[in-house]
Design an enzyme around this catalytic site. Sequence first.
Site, PDB file in Angstrom:
ATOM      1  N   GLU A 126      45.933  28.426  46.344  1.00  0.00           N
ATOM      2  CA  GLU A 126      46.257  29.930  45.159  1.00  0.00           C
ATOM      3  C   GLU A 126      46.411  29.582  43.822  1.00  0.00           C
ATOM      4  O   GLU A 126      45.479  30.138  42.970  1.00  0.00           O
ATOM      5  CB  GLU A 126      46.944  30.937  46.165  1.00  0.00           C
ATOM      6  CG  GLU A 126      47.054  32.558  45.205  1.00  0.00           C
ATOM      7  CD  GLU A 126      45.886  33.103  45.306  1.00  0.00           C
ATOM      8  OE1 GLU A 126      45.084  33.246  46.176  1.00  0.00           O
ATOM      9  OE2 GLU A 126      45.014  33.362  44.793  1.00  0.00           O
TER      10      GLU A 126
ATOM     11  N   GLY B 108      38.788  48.076  30.840  1.00  0.00           N
ATOM     12  CA  GLY B 108      37.365  48.063  30.148  1.00  0.00           C
ATOM     13  C   GLY B 108      37.674  48.943  28.511  1.00  0.00           C
ATOM     14  O   GLY B 108      39.060  48.852  27.968  1.00  0.00           O
ATOM     15  N   GLY B 109      36.934  49.889  28.187  1.00  0.00           N
ATOM     16  CA  GLY B 109      37.380  50.818  26.963  1.00  0.00           C
ATOM     17  C   GLY B 109      37.945  51.731  26.570  1.00  0.00           C
ATOM     18  O   GLY B 109      38.065  52.414  25.701  1.00  0.00           O
TER      19      GLY B 109
END
Length: 424
Positions: free
Chosen positions: A138, A246-247
């Site tokens: 992992e 995100g923005g």
Amino acid sequence: MQALQGVKILDFTHVQSGPTCTQLLAWFGADVIKVERPGVGDATRKQLVDVPGADSLYFTMLNHNKRSITLNTKNETGKEVLERLVKECDVLVENFAPGALDRMGFSWERIQELNPRMIMASVKGFGPGPYEDCKVYENVAQCAGGSASTTGFLDGPPLVTGAQIGDSGTGLHLALGIVTALFQREKSGKGQKVLAAMQDGVLNLSRVKLRDQQRLAAGPLTEYSQYGEGTPFGDATPRAGNDSGGGQPGRILKCKGWETDPNAYTYFITQAAVWKKICDVIGEPDWKEKEGYATPPERLDKLNEIFERIEQWTMTKTKFEVMDICNPLDIPVGPILSMKEIAEEPSLRKTGTIVEVDHPERGPYLTVGCPIKLSDSPVEVVRSPLLGEHTDEILTSVLGYEGDELDRVRGSGAVGEVKAEAAE
Ligand code: COA
């Protein structure tokens, strides 16, 4: 009727990545036949043991709805049984170390000879290239796939995440590859090889960070907190703390009780479209029109001040009160839920996302049910098999062994002592 009813899976997987994949296929209705070494089984059966003598939660939570056959595939009779399984099944899924299947005498060429319709699906740590022969776990995948370098705080070391994006994430990718290959086989009549490399799977999930790597060439990443703080960017995507990917700027903020409860926090996003509502909620109505605060670009260099102010407000509310107040106003927030809270959440029990399962060795335990809900393919979560629990059943009803032939296989040492092993 379930979506994958009639599909037989030869499940040669172990530990987490492969078993995640075959568990999903089992939940969609496939008959998953897990092949394990006699007397040993999947190593996770005896890892992180909490109930002495019983299969661990690590194993049980990854192997529901499967059947277990014990088979020594390095013994001549074992190879014969395996050949019959290859001929009988639609898909072989494996996540051995590179080359293990070849060493066992079951190369892709041999498998195609035995069954041209066979889909052979593998998880490996890396795809073809310099590291293709490496064994991978992992956290190696999280590091090599770009997740660790982009996780954590700017002034701290790279961090791995608790979500098992390398193992379970790659198992999900592999499951999609398998059902896609099954769909293609409907038209072509042929099997094919499916490979999901853990590095590729993690990178796919870290896609937005490669986006940011390229945006760096055009200038600083203005939505990252470090921009507003005046910290210069280097030549690689930096760690962004709890900034949103995100923005829209977002942070994790303290809520009422944070002094004693490590999870009394909320995620709070200052979504541009609801800025005015945020200003009203936190008691700063002037910020709605105030120069330097009214538009998103103006706010970028003041995010620390703005989030500190919002936090003054969130600290007066529990994380659930924040949710209750903000949700009706379309202000995106999310409570930081502990595993304890999730385990006790009635709505997750109702949808079958958290399920209580009974097990003969360990009694009842909680598990995560099928996270993908099909309206026409119901899932009933069935406990994981004991080691070799279905050996006889598979030899007779799936492979058609009977009479002297069955006695020969039973006496060959290729399949284990079913009951004795299960009770070990
Ligand atoms: N009968 C006889 N032998 C068996 C067997 C059976 N039923 N099942 C497995 N074996 C043998 C294999 O053939 C192999 O033998 P070999 O080394 O002589 O060829 C041996 O058992 C060990 O298999 P291996 O896969 O190397 O296990 P490992 O414990 O050494 O390594 C991993 C574990 C996970 C590191 C490795 O399997 C791996 O890199 N897998 C691919 C990536 C991956 O899935 N990683 C994440 C796991 S969650």
